[in-house]
Design an enzyme around this catalytic site. Sequence first.
Site, PDB file in Angstrom:
ATOM      1  N   LYS A  61      19.930  -6.149  73.788  1.00  0.00           N
ATOM      2  CA  LYS A  61      21.229  -6.208  73.119  1.00  0.00           C
ATOM      3  C   LYS A  61      21.183  -5.503  71.771  1.00  0.00           C
ATOM      4  O   LYS A  61      22.140  -4.833  71.376  1.00  0.00           O
ATOM      5  CB  LYS A  61      21.667  -7.658  72.943  1.00  0.00           C
ATOM      6  CG  LYS A  61      22.026  -8.362  74.239  1.00  0.00           C
ATOM      7  CD  LYS A  61      22.447  -9.806  73.981  1.00  0.00           C
ATOM      8  CE  LYS A  61      22.793 -10.510  75.285  1.00  0.00           C
ATOM      9  NZ  LYS A  61      23.160 -11.944  75.047  1.00  0.00           N
ATOM     10  N   TYR A 201      26.584 -30.687  65.822  1.00  0.00           N
ATOM     11  CA  TYR A 201      26.886 -29.372  65.240  1.00  0.00           C
ATOM     12  C   TYR A 201      27.303 -29.524  63.782  1.00  0.00           C
ATOM     13  O   TYR A 201      26.847 -28.774  62.912  1.00  0.00           O
ATOM     14  CB  TYR A 201      27.998 -28.695  66.043  1.00  0.00           C
ATOM     15  CG  TYR A 201      28.436 -27.367  65.474  1.00  0.00           C
ATOM     16  CD1 TYR A 201      27.587 -26.261  65.497  1.00  0.00           C
ATOM     17  CD2 TYR A 201      29.703 -27.204  64.902  1.00  0.00           C
ATOM     18  CE1 TYR A 201      27.986 -25.038  64.974  1.00  0.00           C
ATOM     19  CE2 TYR A 201      30.112 -25.991  64.389  1.00  0.00           C
ATOM     20  CZ  TYR A 201      29.250 -24.913  64.420  1.00  0.00           C
ATOM     21  OH  TYR A 201      29.643 -23.706  63.897  1.00  0.00           O
ATOM     22  N   LYS A 205      25.552 -27.814  60.398  1.00  0.00           N
ATOM     23  CA  LYS A 205      26.268 -26.997  59.423  1.00  0.00           C
ATOM     24  C   LYS A 205      26.230 -27.633  58.037  1.00  0.00           C
ATOM     25  O   LYS A 205      26.173 -26.923  57.025  1.00  0.00           O
ATOM     26  CB  LYS A 205      27.704 -26.776  59.883  1.00  0.00           C
ATOM     27  CG  LYS A 205      27.844 -25.932  61.142  1.00  0.00           C
ATOM     28  CD  LYS A 205      27.485 -24.461  60.914  1.00  0.00           C
ATOM     29  CE  LYS A 205      26.107 -24.068  61.316  1.00  0.00           C
ATOM     30  NZ  LYS A 205      25.825 -22.629  61.101  1.00  0.00           N
TER      31      LYS A 205
END
Length: 328
Positions: A61, A201, A205
């Site tokens: 990629k 999550y 963060k």
Amino acid sequence: MGAQWSQVFPPKPTFTETSLGSQEGKVFLITGGYSGIGLELAKILYSKHARVYIAGRSEQKAVQAIADIRAEHPLSNGSLEFLFLELDDLRGIRAAADAFKALETRLDVLWNNAGVSRPPLGSVSKQGIELQLATNCLGPFLFTQLLTPLLETTAAANSKTAPGSVRVVWTCSNIVELSAPPGMLIMSELDDPPQDQSRVYTNSKAGNWLLSAELARRSGPAGVVSVALNPGTAYTNLFRHTPAVWFWAYLLMCWPRTAAYTELYAGLSPDIGLRNNGCYVVPFGRLAREQDQREDLLRALRAEEEGGSGRAREFWEYCVAKTRDYYN
């Protein structure tokens, strides 16, 4: 809520590629730089003749992204390089940092941009750690620690001509302001994560924001600036695990290019420097005002001797303990 509304529907960016002069001679490193926001940031930096490293797990990629960027900006005098980095495998991060230092004697800005959001419940890293905590916090923490001596050396070299220009940028999210528990982070949830991927999550963060504040405190005296940001919710691969029932939320998302301006601002804007080290940036390139932020979050970011709760230091020390076996 007005401040949160302005992050969901922010004003147009004012710091863009047109705000930049040549970045020739500067070295930038972007984790996750071959897709989404990181890819758009790499395009901007390369177009301004910078030396850009794209770090990630997929060489295929990255090679394709590098070819596309070069084709889009054929007149650039910059360079693009791939750096193999798996953030969810602490065993290999030292090798990635060493590979970079073997090639470069300076690092002007490190963008901790890569991350994962809401993978299938039970997903873990190569070391058996909950995947979001490992990929979003522990991996970037260790990588940053290993590169900090180089960042500090670069800051010393820039101290007279460009103080405050050497930076580490941490990608946070406004989900912390909206959903974090009182005090920002419940430490017991790190080793015993709740069966709620959205909460986990949010914790990861919150960890990014805490690490940014603590790095500013520790490396600020050496001239390194640490910035946390909410880039703006964009159409990227980060949300590939998000349930389809949330489709309506996608209608509020911006394009990665626009969100990249938030990261560009955090890394290069003259509005940021040693005087406001540890600041928080919101879409699409603005300094957040303390009066618009939750007081309990601000207390978590501050050390106890500064009138805070010391949560940033506590989380930093947690990350040290989790990664100490992987420095050598």
